[in-house]
Design an enzyme around this catalytic site. Structure first.
Site, short mmCIF file in Angstrom:
data_model
loop_
_atom_site.label_atom_id
_atom_site.label_comp_id
_atom_site.label_asym_id
_atom_site.label_seq_id
_atom_site.Cartn_x
_atom_site.Cartn_y
_atom_site.Cartn_z
NE ARG A 54 -3.91 -0.54 0.32
CZ ARG A 54 -5.05 -0.75 0.97
NH1 ARG A 54 -5.25 -1.86 1.61
NH2 ARG A 54 -5.99 0.15 0.95
NE ARG A 69 -7.08 5.55 2.59
CZ ARG A 69 -7.76 4.73 3.37
NH1 ARG A 69 -8.95 5.05 3.76
NH2 ARG A 69 -7.23 3.59 3.75
NE ARG A 89 -10.05 7.59 -3.86
CZ ARG A 89 -11.35 7.64 -3.90
NH1 ARG A 89 -11.97 8.29 -4.84
NH2 ARG A 89 -12.04 7.02 -2.98
CG ASP A 103 -9.21 -2.68 -3.66
OD1 ASP A 103 -8.56 -2.02 -2.85
OD2 ASP A 103 -9.99 -3.60 -3.33
CE1 TYR A 108 -13.01 -6.67 2.74
CE2 TYR A 108 -11.29 -8.10 1.87
CZ TYR A 108 -11.68 -7.04 2.67
OH TYR A 108 -10.75 -6.36 3.40
O1 CP3 Z 1 0.13 0.92 -3.41
C1 CP3 Z 1 -0.78 0.10 -3.34
O2 CP3 Z 1 -0.63 -1.00 -2.79
C2 CP3 Z 1 -2.11 0.48 -3.93
C3 CP3 Z 1 -2.86 -0.63 -4.56
C4 CP3 Z 1 -3.76 -1.39 -3.61
C5 CP3 Z 1 -4.98 -0.90 -3.06
N1 CP3 Z 1 -5.59 -1.93 -2.38
C6 CP3 Z 1 -5.53 0.45 -3.23
C7 CP3 Z 1 -6.58 0.97 -2.32
C8 CP3 Z 1 -3.61 -2.70 -3.16
C9 CP3 Z 1 -2.44 -3.66 -3.40
C10 CP3 Z 1 -4.77 -3.03 -2.40
C11 CP3 Z 1 -4.98 -4.36 -1.80
C12 CP3 Z 1 -6.15 -4.59 -0.94
N2 CP3 Z 1 -7.39 -4.01 -1.01
C13 CP3 Z 1 -6.15 -5.55 0.10
C14 CP3 Z 1 -5.01 -6.48 0.45
C15 CP3 Z 1 -4.00 -5.82 1.33
C16 CP3 Z 1 -4.47 -5.55 2.72
O3 CP3 Z 1 -4.48 -4.35 3.08
O4 CP3 Z 1 -4.81 -6.48 3.46
C17 CP3 Z 1 -7.43 -5.51 0.69
C18 CP3 Z 1 -7.90 -6.34 1.85
C19 CP3 Z 1 -8.21 -4.54 -0.02
C20 CP3 Z 1 -9.64 -4.19 0.22
C21 CP3 Z 1 -9.83 -2.73 0.49
N3 CP3 Z 1 -9.66 -1.73 -0.44
C22 CP3 Z 1 -10.21 -2.12 1.71
C23 CP3 Z 1 -10.49 -2.86 3.00
C24 CP3 Z 1 -10.28 -0.74 1.50
C25 CP3 Z 1 -10.74 0.35 2.43
C26 CP3 Z 1 -9.83 0.56 3.57
C27 CP3 Z 1 -8.38 0.75 3.16
O5 CP3 Z 1 -7.56 -0.04 3.64
O6 CP3 Z 1 -8.07 1.65 2.41
C28 CP3 Z 1 -9.88 -0.52 0.16
C29 CP3 Z 1 -9.78 0.79 -0.51
C30 CP3 Z 1 -8.46 1.14 -1.12
N4 CP3 Z 1 -7.70 0.31 -1.88
C31 CP3 Z 1 -7.83 2.40 -1.06
C32 CP3 Z 1 -6.66 2.30 -1.81
C33 CP3 Z 1 -5.65 3.40 -2.08
C34 CP3 Z 1 -8.39 3.65 -0.38
C35 CP3 Z 1 -9.39 4.23 -1.29
C36 CP3 Z 1 -9.48 5.72 -1.15
O7 CP3 Z 1 -8.76 6.45 -1.87
O8 CP3 Z 1 -10.31 6.18 -0.36
#
Ligand code: CP3
Length: 352
Positions: free
Chosen positions: A29, A33, A42, A79, A155
């Protein structure tokens, strides 16, 4: 820049057993944010799934951390939930709440999953990979990824994150054959996504099993190890030579069998795994990645630098990629990420 005259990128080389002068480093990640420039970007597309489907935006988001920090890899900006969405499930990202899905409960819904449409519907992701590949320096690896079948099933059945997967586990116990069918269909979609990402230019793949730690020992074998091994076999046949990293977060004692039985090239450790144990038990077999506590990265201070040193001291004598034990938290000061990347880059290891 080539490493050691091999022509291979440092991350790819380390993962395939050619140890590098310093451990390669990237952060789960690493885009997102905690970066003000991401928050500005965003605002151009408030719908997160639309953001993920717009290559001009996702390419920029993935490049942002590379402009700030000396990292060995970019990760495709997407994602794990783009796959359930491509399969035809309702997926929404709710501000302040995270993902919300329509809970999957019935056999007919599993049969209706649009597995054959996934490669087509993920074209924007593949376009993002191609654009990133063209923009990255030659020595920076590009990581493609997907969620594991178990984590996607959690999920899809729960309808949201933040649970312990109780409904998904109950489903798997009550209707094991139907649950196996779901896992098989998810696995096919995951392979299609990962193969497409490699064909578009990804040179490493990571499978995120963020909810692996919710399973009891025997189901862990059935719903994490076995499906992961099948996905690895499919990828080794379709895209041979691409290093594969698995992240069974929270697997505890299960890490050992996961490492031994999946055929992965590397295993990513959550912060609960003792680095010295991983060095003794996992590293002789494969590369390990990890495992700084993401809360310590956000906190900073002398304890952060000391822990980075301890992790490198324990693991840098073997095949090792520095990373976190879970993703960068939104409250993380970017300067902490810069300091850790520089510290790892400065780590002198002996290349016996
Ligand atoms: O640099 C990176 O890794 C960005 C790419 C990326 C995102 N999500 C972008 C994202 C990756 C590799 C993921 C993986 C992901 N997504 C996982 C596996 C890794 C982990 O954290 O366990 C999971 C479980 C998710 C599911 C997910 N997506 C959740 C639970 C959420 C909301 C809460 C959070 O952690 O952000 C997201 C949204 C998300 N995915 C955001 C980003 C940048 C935030 C969205 C925003 O801009 O508001």
């Amino acid at each position: 820049m080539d490493t050691q005259g091999t022509g291979i990128k440092p991350l790819v080389a380390e993962l395939t057993g050619i140890r590098q002068p310093h451990p390669p480093v990237w952060f789960m990640r690493q885009a997102g944010r905690y970066l003000p420039e991401y928050q500005r970007l965003r605002r151009e597309q408030p719908d997160f799934l639309r953001f993920c489907a717009t290559p001009a935006l996702t390419i920029e988001a993935a490049l942002q951390p590379l402009r700030r920090f000396p990292l060995d890899a970019a990760i495709v900006f997407s994602d794990i939930l783009v796959i359930p969405h491509a399969l035809g499930r309702s997926v929404r990202f709710v501000e302040g709440e995270g993902p919300v899905l329509e809970p999957l409960t019935r056999a007919a819904e599993i049969e209706a999953l649009a597995v054959d449409a996934v490669a087509d519907r993920l074209q924007p992701v593949f376009a993002s990979v191609r654009g990133l590949r063209a923009a990255l320096a030659d020595d920076v690896s590009l990581i493609g990824f997907a969620g594991s079948p178990w984590t996607l099933a959690v999920y899809m059945i729960e309808g949201r994150g933040g649970t312990q997967g109780e409904r998904a586990r109950a489903f798997s116990y009550a209707q094991p054959a139907l649950f196996a069918r779901l896992m098989e269909r998810l696995s096919a979609a995951i392979v299609a996504s990962l193969v497409g990402q490699v064909q578009a230019g990804a040179d490493v793949l990571q499978l995120f099993d963020s909810w692996a730690g919710t399973l009891a020992a025997e189901p862990f074998r059935r719903w994490v190890i076995e499906p992961t091994a099948a996905i690895v076999r499919a990828l080794k046949a379709a895209v041979p030579g691409v290093p594969l990293i698995g992240f069974p977060r929270g697997a505890g004692l299960g890490y050992q069998a996961y490492a031994a039985e999946t055929g992965l090239d590397a295993v990513s450790l959550d912060a609960s795994v003792p680095p010295a144990w991983a060095a003794a038990v996992l590293q002789p077999r494969m590369a390990v990645q990890g495992n700084l506590d993401n809360v310590l990265l956000a906190t900073g201070g002398a304890a952060l630098a000391a822990q980075v040193d301890r992790i490198c001291a324990a693991l840098a004598d073997g095949r090792f990629v520095f990373n976190l034990g879970h993703g960068v938290l939104p409250e993380t000061p970017p300067e902490h990420v810069a300091a850790v990347a520089a510290q790892v880059r400065g780590w002198q290891r002996s290349l016996r």
